[in-house]
Design a protein around this motif. Sequence first.
Motif: not given
Length: 118
Positions: A28-40
């Motif tokens: 879940l932390d890994r997927v959240t990190s991917e989402v944050i990178q996308h959002n950035a």
Amino acid sequence: MNAQRTAAPAEIDRLNHQSLLDAALADLDRVTSEVIQHNAAQMQHPHMRAWLTADRREPDNGAAGIVSTAPHAQLIARMRRGEAVTLAEVCQAIARMQRNLQRMQKRVAKRNAERRAA
């Protein structure tokens, strides 16, 4: 003696469940990190940049290509309050965030392709 034999499998099951939950939380932390990178990356979207510079009103997440991290935040908040979080809930949050990220990435790619074609 029989009590020790039945306690050991129960402890093993608890440890295995905890290991699975820990692995799911790491995912879940890994997927959240991917989402944050996308959002950035999406923060460079013209509507978002205009909003940040106060030239226009705030765009909705879909228009700006932003994916919500709420599933992660909700689970973490519950855990901090001491509430139990199940493996199934973590897996559902992972699936929701992955689905939303893939959907938004496809939408952004389609939008970019249409702009290049125009």
